[in-house]
Design a protein around this motif. Structure first.
Motif, PDB file in Angstrom:
ATOM      1  N   PRO A  39      -1.811  14.700   8.647  1.00  0.00           N
ATOM      2  CA  PRO A  39      -1.305  13.492   9.321  1.00  0.00           C
ATOM      3  C   PRO A  39      -0.052  13.750  10.161  1.00  0.00           C
ATOM      4  O   PRO A  39       0.773  14.572   9.795  1.00  0.00           O
ATOM      5  CB  PRO A  39      -0.938  12.561   8.155  1.00  0.00           C
ATOM      6  CG  PRO A  39      -1.608  13.115   6.947  1.00  0.00           C
ATOM      7  CD  PRO A  39      -1.700  14.594   7.180  1.00  0.00           C
ATOM      8  N   GLN A  40       0.021  13.058  11.266  1.00  0.00           N
ATOM      9  CA  GLN A  40       1.305  12.964  11.961  1.00  0.00           C
ATOM     10  C   GLN A  40       1.821  11.547  11.756  1.00  0.00           C
ATOM     11  O   GLN A  40       2.436  11.258  10.741  1.00  0.00           O
ATOM     12  CB  GLN A  40       1.170  13.363  13.435  1.00  0.00           C
ATOM     13  CG  GLN A  40       0.980  14.871  13.558  1.00  0.00           C
ATOM     14  CD  GLN A  40       1.375  15.419  14.899  1.00  0.00           C
ATOM     15  OE1 GLN A  40       1.946  14.760  15.761  1.00  0.00           O
ATOM     16  NE2 GLN A  40       1.062  16.686  15.108  1.00  0.00           N
ATOM     17  N   CYS A  41       1.514  10.631  12.701  1.00  0.00           N
ATOM     18  CA  CYS A  41       1.976   9.254  12.446  1.00  0.00           C
ATOM     19  C   CYS A  41       1.284   8.690  11.214  1.00  0.00           C
ATOM     20  O   CYS A  41       1.840   7.873  10.507  1.00  0.00           O
ATOM     21  CB  CYS A  41       1.792   8.365  13.673  1.00  0.00           C
ATOM     22  SG  CYS A  41       0.196   7.556  13.844  1.00  0.00           S
ATOM     23  N   GLY A  42       0.046   9.118  10.964  1.00  0.00           N
ATOM     24  CA  GLY A  42      -0.650   8.764   9.736  1.00  0.00           C
ATOM     25  C   GLY A  42      -1.437   7.470   9.790  1.00  0.00           C
ATOM     26  O   GLY A  42      -2.191   7.162   8.862  1.00  0.00           O
ATOM     27  N   TYR A  43      -1.307   6.729  10.892  1.00  0.00           N
ATOM     28  CA  TYR A  43      -1.904   5.392  10.929  1.00  0.00           C
ATOM     29  C   TYR A  43      -3.430   5.425  10.877  1.00  0.00           C
ATOM     30  O   TYR A  43      -4.045   4.566  10.250  1.00  0.00           O
ATOM     31  CB  TYR A  43      -1.447   4.672  12.200  1.00  0.00           C
ATOM     32  CG  TYR A  43      -1.737   3.200  12.216  1.00  0.00           C
ATOM     33  CD1 TYR A  43      -0.918   2.310  11.523  1.00  0.00           C
ATOM     34  CD2 TYR A  43      -2.811   2.693  12.925  1.00  0.00           C
ATOM     35  CE1 TYR A  43      -1.176   0.944  11.542  1.00  0.00           C
ATOM     36  CE2 TYR A  43      -3.072   1.330  12.952  1.00  0.00           C
ATOM     37  CZ  TYR A  43      -2.247   0.459  12.255  1.00  0.00           C
ATOM     38  OH  TYR A  43      -2.506  -0.883  12.275  1.00  0.00           O
ATOM     39  N   CYS A  44      -4.029   6.443  11.493  1.00  0.00           N
ATOM     40  CA  CYS A  44      -5.499   6.505  11.527  1.00  0.00           C
ATOM     41  C   CYS A  44      -6.075   7.151  10.277  1.00  0.00           C
ATOM     42  O   CYS A  44      -7.294   7.187  10.107  1.00  0.00           O
ATOM     43  CB  CYS A  44      -5.968   7.293  12.755  1.00  0.00           C
ATOM     44  SG  CYS A  44      -5.696   9.085  12.609  1.00  0.00           S
TER      45      CYS A  44
ATOM     46  N   CYS B  46      -2.564  11.068  17.677  1.00  0.00           N
ATOM     47  CA  CYS B  46      -1.698  12.246  17.568  1.00  0.00           C
ATOM     48  C   CYS B  46      -2.498  13.533  17.759  1.00  0.00           C
ATOM     49  O   CYS B  46      -1.936  14.619  17.750  1.00  0.00           O
ATOM     50  CB  CYS B  46      -0.979  12.278  16.229  1.00  0.00           C
ATOM     51  SG  CYS B  46       0.030  10.814  15.884  1.00  0.00           S
TER      52      CYS B  46
END
Lengths: 172, 736
Positions: free
Chosen positions: A98-103, A137
């Motif tokens: 994950p980067q931003c993790g939202y998806c 991301c």
């Protein structure tokens, strides 16, 4: 009143049957791990399992889940026996996906549905199962690696050389 | 506050002769009692403003940078762990609250002074001056790829080293031995003579009472134990089990949900709304009218959204109601023609005699390049939750500038900043978009009008149609070649000048250069988009360079290398990408390879891209990225940023286009504003070069170089020179 099971728990929802499952999960059941991304089944952020299949909850009316079994990211770890994370969640950490993790809730639920039917997916199978999930991301190569890592980990986990017995893979 | 811009900030800083130092990072905690209670709990000691230690020996960095996936929290924590000599397992990160005391002047420093070192003697003086400027600008921004290279280098490392010295001094006093025989190790102070140890926790209070040094001794790279290691990101575990809390997940007792529709044409106002059919709908609480938007507040987001669709809304007419993208680009072309033909323009660079060089050129090359508006399309649509009462306002949001949001929301509500509290959350993507406070202001106005706490969520359609867009830009070039295929003169004129100011400046040695710009304003709102002006100029200058090399009959890589003879660091990055990318191989028809070089945000990045045409469709097979960031604090984190930056830029190059039609944005959601997906994502190989030069950024430098390398690869494969993005507009059906 709509009755369904969510992450193994019986729930009753007093909502408009046309309400998308996404909003019932997020607002009525106060489980915010499932995300809103597009509202038209184009990004996959809202992916949950309905009776084991990956579905886009933003376009699935609550009524369609009546009497069904819904699994969200909050219940993913419980799909495997024992304590701890689902092999995919562990692989996501190991590969630093994950980067931003939202998806990622949606990515993980799509990947879990894939492994449940195809324990050793090749690149084409991963493409087919995961192309509906956008990662802004751009962590696609890590998602691909992590799915393969989890597939290998599961294969090891369910095969005990001491007894030479292959147990049923029950993580789907 | 007034509208701030990075430009205004830089200008202000320069005028005041500003510079940076470390004052706030090392300000003793006990001298800031008002702040201390906002950042510490029971049992925690604020050693300095940026460092606290609890009774369990946990060391927490309190720093003014937000997390949107770029890994800033982890990299900054690594920097503190190393300088203070704590075990990685004892470390934690806490984002600084939106208080003036945590304004991050370092961004300004990064832009202002570049990599200049501040002489020790000047530190206390310039520190004061610079802090004042930053506070005046209310900046607490995460942007410009500055977290590590500015805040980390000039703030966190110094804060860590200063805290380590304080702890050693406290132990020296407690034990009655010279500080010189004490060292910090594994979150303890150790006496090297008799081996006794005391935890940081046991010394924290005594340390907090002492005056830290502004110039503590920092570690040398050979002494790093944590910096340079790929530590697992602190935020990742919460992002695999659904527990990470984003702005959209905020829960406030008694809150309602709001859906919004803003005027489709930018600048139009709300004239009237007929809500008679909607007021009685199930779950609908209120219809709120804003100056330029209509909002439905309801028990749930879906009810609000459905009700919104049923409203009859009349918007005011504007002079832009008939405007299209074609009109805007025609305007840009006219502006450029005027500037090129001697009209007014502002000079970026002017060296040598450009006119003379063209007068006796062996050949000339001219071209105009264009890029469209782009939306950010963060995965998490814009949202904010607000509660307003007579006393003040609270906002729950994920933002790249918490302090700026605090001031902007206060101004919108006619309150003092002290009455507004910002509750920061993880961001589901930022990319520059979440530095603008528009949705937070809306949420506050709606909550005030509705009389209840409100969670405002933008639909994806609203998100795409009311972004602050990466500007559409046209850029015109002409180059004079000599008889040997060398560039004698380079002239470039473009419009839309933002930051960084050096974005259009090429690194290649050219004797006569003129780079200038003009203005060509439109009604479309713009904002910073990952890599800001580099996102356009990286494409323009490097794609045009490829075109010039071909015109000169030279290899684009060899020609770059020859023109970088005095820049060995640039040459090295380019060479490493070329070697890994098998530059020079002969490729069959329909297969192509392109190369680019871009210096941005203090890092150098070279990319080699492989493509092929498959049944008339362009496929991107592989991208090699070589980056020299000076030093990689987290190699895996940097690699992830290169992968992310490439895919972000690739999406833009292949598909990204926001078109204006009848004054409004035509695209609306992911079906017509396409993203690169799993099945289209190329293999990305990253090479990290720790050159030991000044540390550069990571979040943005991967983005600019993909588009020019890609169009060069397309030319190599097909002979088709693409000067306008996105590539999706090209027809490759004749090619393989």
């Amino acid at each position: 009143m709509i009755r369904l099971r969510v992450n193994g728990r019986d729930r009753e929802l007093d909502v408009d049957p046309a309400m998308p499952l996404l909003w019932a999960i997020r607002e009525q059941l106060a489980m915010p791990g499932t995300k809103f991304g597009c509202g038209i089944a184009q990004c996959g952020a809202c992916t949950v399992h309905l009776n084991g299949n990956a579905i886009r909850s933003c376009v699935t009316p609550v009524a369609a889940a009546e009497g069904g079994e819904v699994t969200t990211i909050e219940g993913l770890a419980d799909l495997v026996e024992g304590e701890g994370l689902h092999p995919l969640q562990q692989a996501w950490i190991d590969e630093q996906v994950p980067q931003c993790g939202y998806c990622q809730s949606g990515q993980l639920m799509s990947a879990a549905a894939l492994l449940a039917t195809n324990p050793d997916p090749d690149d084409a199978a991963i493409d087919a199962a995961m192309a509906g999930n956008v990662c802004r991301c751009g962590m696609y190569s890590r998602i691909r690696s992590a799915i393969k890592v989890a597939a290998r980990a599961s294969a090891v986990q369910f095969f005990d050389p001491a007894t030479s017995e292959v147990e049923e893979a029950s993580h789907g | 506050m007034g509208k701030w811009t990075r430009r205004a900030f830089i200008t202000t800083g320069v005028l005041a002769g500003g510079a940076l130092a470390v004052g706030v990072a090392i300000r003793p905690g006990h001298r800031a009692p008002k702040v201390a209670h906002k950042v510490t709990d029971e049992g925690e000691t604020l050693v300095t403003m940026w460092v606290k230690i609890d009774q369990n020996n946990r060391v927490t960095l309190i720093a003014p940078h937000s997390e949107m996936g770029q890994g800033a929290h982890t990299a900054l924590t690594q920097m503190l762990a190393d300088e203070i000599d704590a075990r990685w397992e004892d470390m934690a990160y806490q984002e600084a609250p939106a208080l003036d005391e945590y304004a991050n002047w370092a961004l300004g420093k990064g832009f202002l002074l570049g990599d200049a070192d501040v002489p020790d003697a000047l530190v206390p003086t310039i520190d004061g001056a610079f802090m004042k400027i930053t506070k005046a600008m209310k900046l607490q921004i995460t942007g410009g790829s500055t977290s590590v290279r500015a805040t980390g280098v000039y703030g966190v490392r110094v804060a860590g080293a200063a805290a380590r010295e304080l702890l050693i001094d406290a132990a020296s006093e407690a034990w009655g031995v010279p500080a010189s025989q004490l060292i910090a190790q594994d979150t303890h102070i150790v006496d090297t003579v008799d081996g006794r140890r005391l935890s940081f926790a046991g010394l924290a209070e005594a340390a907090a009472g002492r005056q830290p040094s502004a110039t503590p001794s920092l570690k040398t790279p050979g002494e790093f134990r944590v910096m340079g290691q790929s530590k697992p990101r602190l935020d990742v575990p919460s992002k695999v089990d659904g527990t990470a809390t984003f702005g959209i997940d905020a829960q406030v007792p008694g809150m309602k949900y709001a859906a919004i529709k803003a005027a489709p044409v930018f600048g139009a106002r709300l004239v009237s709304v007929d809500s008679s059919d909607v007021q009685a709908m199930d779950g609908v609480h209120k219809v709120v009218e804003l100056d330029d938007a209509v909002v439905v507040v309801a028990d749930g987001y879906w009810q609000a959204s459905r009700a919104l669709d049923g409203l009859q809304i009349t918007w005011s007419e504007t002079e832009n109601d008939a405007k299209s993208s074609d009109d805007l680009f025609a305007q840009f072309d006219a502006s450029l023609a005027q500037a090129m033909e001697g009209g007014e323009s502002k000079t970026d660079v002017e060296e040598g005699d450009v006119e003379l060089a063209f007068a006796d050129a062996a050949a000339t090359v001219e071209a105009t390049y264009r890029v469209p508006y782009l939306a950010h399309a963060c995965m998490e649509p814009m949202n904010a939750t607000a509660r307003v009462d007579g006393q003040g306002c609270e906002v729950w949001v994920g933002t790249q500038n918490p302090l700026g949001f605090r001031y902007e929301v206060a101004a919108a509500l006619d309150m003092e900043a002290e009455q507004v509290e910002i509750h920061q959350h993880y961001m589901g993507g930022g990319f520059g978009r979440r530095s603008d406070a528009d949705s937070a202001i809306q949420a506050a106005l709606i909550a005030r009008a509705a009389g209840v706490p409100v969670k405002l969520i933008w639909s994806r359609e609203e998100d795409v149609r009311h972004d602050h867009y990466r500007p559409a830009v046209a850029s015109r070039f002409r180059v004079a070649l000599d008889r040997d295929g060398g560039i004698k003169a380079w002239e470039n004129v473009y419009h839309e000048k933002h930051e960084p100011v050096e974005a259009p400046v090429i690194p290649y040695a050219v004797a006569a250069r003129k780079i200038h710009h003009t203005d060509s304003p439109t009604h479309v709102p713009f904002g910073p988009w990952r890599s800001v002006d580099h996102s356009q100029h990286g494409f323009f200058t490097e794609a045009f360079f490829d075109e010039v090399a071909v015109a000169a009959g030279r290899d684009p890589y060899e020609m770059r290398m020859a023109m970088l003879a005095d820049k060995p660091r640039h040459q090295n990055v380019l060479r490493q990408a070329a070697e890994r990318g098998n530059w020079g191989e002969t490729l069959p028809r329909g297969v192509g390879r392109g190369i680019s070089l871009q210096e941005s945000f203090g890092s150098l990045v070279a990319q080699v891209v492989d493509v092929h045409i498959d049944n008339g469709k362009l496929k991107v097979d592989r991208v090699v990225v070589a980056i020299d960031p000076g030093f990689a604090v987290s190699p895996d984190g940097l690699t992830a940023q290169m992968e992310s930056g490439v895919i972000y830029g690739l999406t833009a190059a292949l598909y990204g286009e926001v078109e204006i039609e009848q004054g409004a944005v035509k695209q609306s959601n992911f079906h017509n504003y396409r993203m690169v997906r799993m099945n289209e994502a190329p293999q990305i190989d990253t090479i990290i070069i720790n050159s030991g030069e000044a540390w550069g950024g990571a979040g943005e430098p991967g983005t600019p170089g993909i588009a020019p390398a890609l169009v060069s690869a397309v030319f190599d494969a097909t002979g088709v020179r693409v000067r306008e993005l996105p590539l999706a507009k090209q027809d490759f059906s004749d090619w393989g």
